[in-house]
Design a protein around this motif. Structure first.
Motif, PDB file in Angstrom:
ATOM      1  N   VAL A  50      14.166 -22.749 -47.279  1.00  0.00           N
ATOM      2  CA  VAL A  50      13.832 -21.498 -46.604  1.00  0.00           C
ATOM      3  C   VAL A  50      14.290 -20.301 -47.456  1.00  0.00           C
ATOM      4  O   VAL A  50      13.738 -19.211 -47.369  1.00  0.00           O
ATOM      5  N   ALA A  53      14.645 -17.749 -50.272  1.00  0.00           N
ATOM      6  CA  ALA A  53      13.791 -17.241 -51.352  1.00  0.00           C
ATOM      7  C   ALA A  53      14.467 -17.384 -52.714  1.00  0.00           C
ATOM      8  O   ALA A  53      13.820 -17.701 -53.709  1.00  0.00           O
ATOM      9  N   ASP A  97       3.952 -25.686 -51.560  1.00  0.00           N
ATOM     10  CA  ASP A  97       3.423 -24.416 -52.064  1.00  0.00           C
ATOM     11  C   ASP A  97       2.839 -24.574 -53.465  1.00  0.00           C
ATOM     12  O   ASP A  97       2.841 -23.632 -54.247  1.00  0.00           O
ATOM     13  N   ARG A 152       9.761 -25.773 -39.273  1.00  0.00           N
ATOM     14  CA  ARG A 152      10.521 -24.955 -40.228  1.00  0.00           C
ATOM     15  C   ARG A 152       9.704 -24.702 -41.502  1.00  0.00           C
ATOM     16  O   ARG A 152       9.630 -23.594 -42.006  1.00  0.00           O
ATOM     17  N   SER A 169       6.718 -22.242 -40.598  1.00  0.00           N
ATOM     18  CA  SER A 169       6.948 -20.904 -40.045  1.00  0.00           C
ATOM     19  C   SER A 169       7.862 -20.043 -40.914  1.00  0.00           C
ATOM     20  O   SER A 169       8.085 -18.880 -40.601  1.00  0.00           O
ATOM     21  N   ARG A 170       8.393 -20.616 -42.003  1.00  0.00           N
ATOM     22  CA  ARG A 170       9.298 -19.807 -42.823  1.00  0.00           C
ATOM     23  C   ARG A 170       8.526 -18.676 -43.511  1.00  0.00           C
ATOM     24  O   ARG A 170       7.317 -18.795 -43.747  1.00  0.00           O
ATOM     25  N   GLN A 171       9.274 -17.634 -43.851  1.00  0.00           N
ATOM     26  CA  GLN A 171       8.641 -16.457 -44.465  1.00  0.00           C
ATOM     27  C   GLN A 171       8.237 -16.728 -45.907  1.00  0.00           C
ATOM     28  O   GLN A 171       7.216 -16.245 -46.377  1.00  0.00           O
ATOM     29  N   ASN A 172       9.076 -17.471 -46.615  1.00  0.00           N
ATOM     30  CA  ASN A 172       8.832 -17.685 -48.044  1.00  0.00           C
ATOM     31  C   ASN A 172       8.022 -18.946 -48.297  1.00  0.00           C
ATOM     32  O   ASN A 172       8.473 -20.044 -47.979  1.00  0.00           O
ATOM     33  N   PRO A 175       5.399 -20.556 -46.979  1.00  0.00           N
ATOM     34  CA  PRO A 175       5.252 -21.553 -45.910  1.00  0.00           C
ATOM     35  C   PRO A 175       4.180 -22.588 -46.244  1.00  0.00           C
ATOM     36  O   PRO A 175       3.272 -22.298 -47.039  1.00  0.00           O
ATOM     37  N   GLN A 233       0.935 -24.270 -45.875  1.00  0.00           N
ATOM     38  CA  GLN A 233      -0.327 -23.793 -45.309  1.00  0.00           C
ATOM     39  C   GLN A 233      -1.503 -24.371 -46.090  1.00  0.00           C
ATOM     40  O   GLN A 233      -1.345 -24.748 -47.248  1.00  0.00           O
TER      41      GLN A 233
END
Ligand code: DC
Length: 229
Positions: A109, A111, A136, A188, A191-194, A196, A198
Motif C-alpha cells: 500500500v 507509495a 500493476d 486492500r 481499493s488502495r490509492q497507489n 490499485p 485494476q
C-alpha cells in the motif's frame, strides 16, 4: 553522416503483462507462457513478499515507511531455476506462507515501497522478451506492454487453489479462513490509492474459473500471436 536521417528508433524487448488478484493462477500461467515463448519471467509479487520477509527478519514495523522503502531499494533478490533467494538464501517456500502474503499486501500500500521497486522490476525487461505478473504490470511498470491480460477467477475457485497449494507445500490451511483472507486482500489490493489492482483499458479479460492451466496458457499465446498477424 546524413544529418537529415532520423535517429534509429530503439525498440525495447516486448512485454506480456499479466495482472490479477491473489491465487488467480496468474503465476502458473505466466511461467508457462514465458517458457513457451522463451521469454524471461518476472514474479513481481515475490519482490513484495521478499520485502515483507526481510522486514520481519529485521523487525521493521509497518509504520516505519522510510526504513521499509530503504529495505526495498536495497533488496538483494535473485531468481534461479524457479527458486527465490534473499541475500543468497533460498526463501522460495517461506515467502509463500499466508502470513508473509498478508504482510506483503499491507506494505504494498505504501507509495515509497512501490517506488523503490520500480527500477528492479523494469530491469527484468530483456531480450527476447518478458512475461511479468502482478497487480500493476500493465498500469504502472510496463504501460507500453504489447499484450495486457487481466487474469481472474471466482473467489471460491481461488480459495480452493490456494488451499491445495498450501497443503502441497506442507502448510496447514482452513477454507473459511482462506476465503476471508482472499476477500480482505482483494479489497486492500483493489481499493488502495497507489497502483490499485485494476483491469486497465486495453487489457483482455481471462476468467480461469472453468479453465485448465493449459487452456489459459493457450489463450494468452493465441492473443500474443494474433498481435503479429
Ligand atoms: O501475487 P502475490 O500474491 O504473490 O502478491 C503478494 C502481495 O504483493 C499482494 O497482495 C499485493 C502485492 N503486489 C503488489 O502490490 N503489486 C504487484 N505488482 C505484485 C504484488
Amino acid at each position: 553522416m546524413n544529418s537529415n536521417s532520423s535517429a534509429p528508433s530503439i525498440s525495447l524487448p516486448p512485454v506480456i503483462a499479466i495482472d490479477g488478484p491473489t491465487a488467480s493462477g496468474k503465476g502458473t500461467v505466466a511461467i508457462e507462457v514465458a517458457q513457451a515463448l522463451g521469454f524471461h519471467y518476472l514474479d513481481s509479487g515475490a519482490l513484495y513478499r521478499l520485502v515483507a520477509l526481510a522486514s520481519q527478519q529485521q523487525k521493521i514495523q509497518l509504520d516505519d515507511v522510510l526504513s521499509l522503502a530503504k529495505l526495498a531499494a536495497q533488496l538483494k533478490a535473485s531468481f534461479a531455476n524457479g527458486r527465490v533467494y534473499l541475500n543468497g538464501e533460498d526463501v522460495g517456500d517461506s515467502i509463500r506462507s499466508e502470513a508473509i502474503g498478508l504482510l506483503a499486501s499491507k506494505l504494498a500500500v505504501l507509495a515509497e515501497v512501490r517506488r523503490s521497486l520500480i527500477g528492479l522490476q523494469r530491469s527484468f525487461r530483456q531480450n527476447p522478451g518478458l512475461v511479468a505478473d502482478g497487480r500493476d504490470m500493465a498500469s504502472v511498470i510496463f504501460p507500453d506492454a504489447s499484450l495486457k491480460v487481466f487474469l481472474t477467477a471466482s473467489t471460491e475457485a481461488r480459495a480452493e487453489r490456494r488451499y491445495k497449494q498450501l497443503i502441497a507445500k506442507g502448510f496447514s490451511a482452513n477454507m473459511t479462513v482462506l476465503l476471508q483472507d482472499l476477500r480482505d486482500r482483494d479489497e486492500r489490493d483493489m481499493s488502495r490509492q497507489n497502483a490499485p489492482l485494476q483491469q486497465v483499458e486495453g487489457a483482455l479479460l481471462l476468467d480461469t474459473s472453468q479453465l485448465t492451466v493449459d487452456q489459459a496458457v493457450q489463450q494468452v499465446l493465441n492473443w500474443y500471436s494474433a498481435l503479429s498477424q
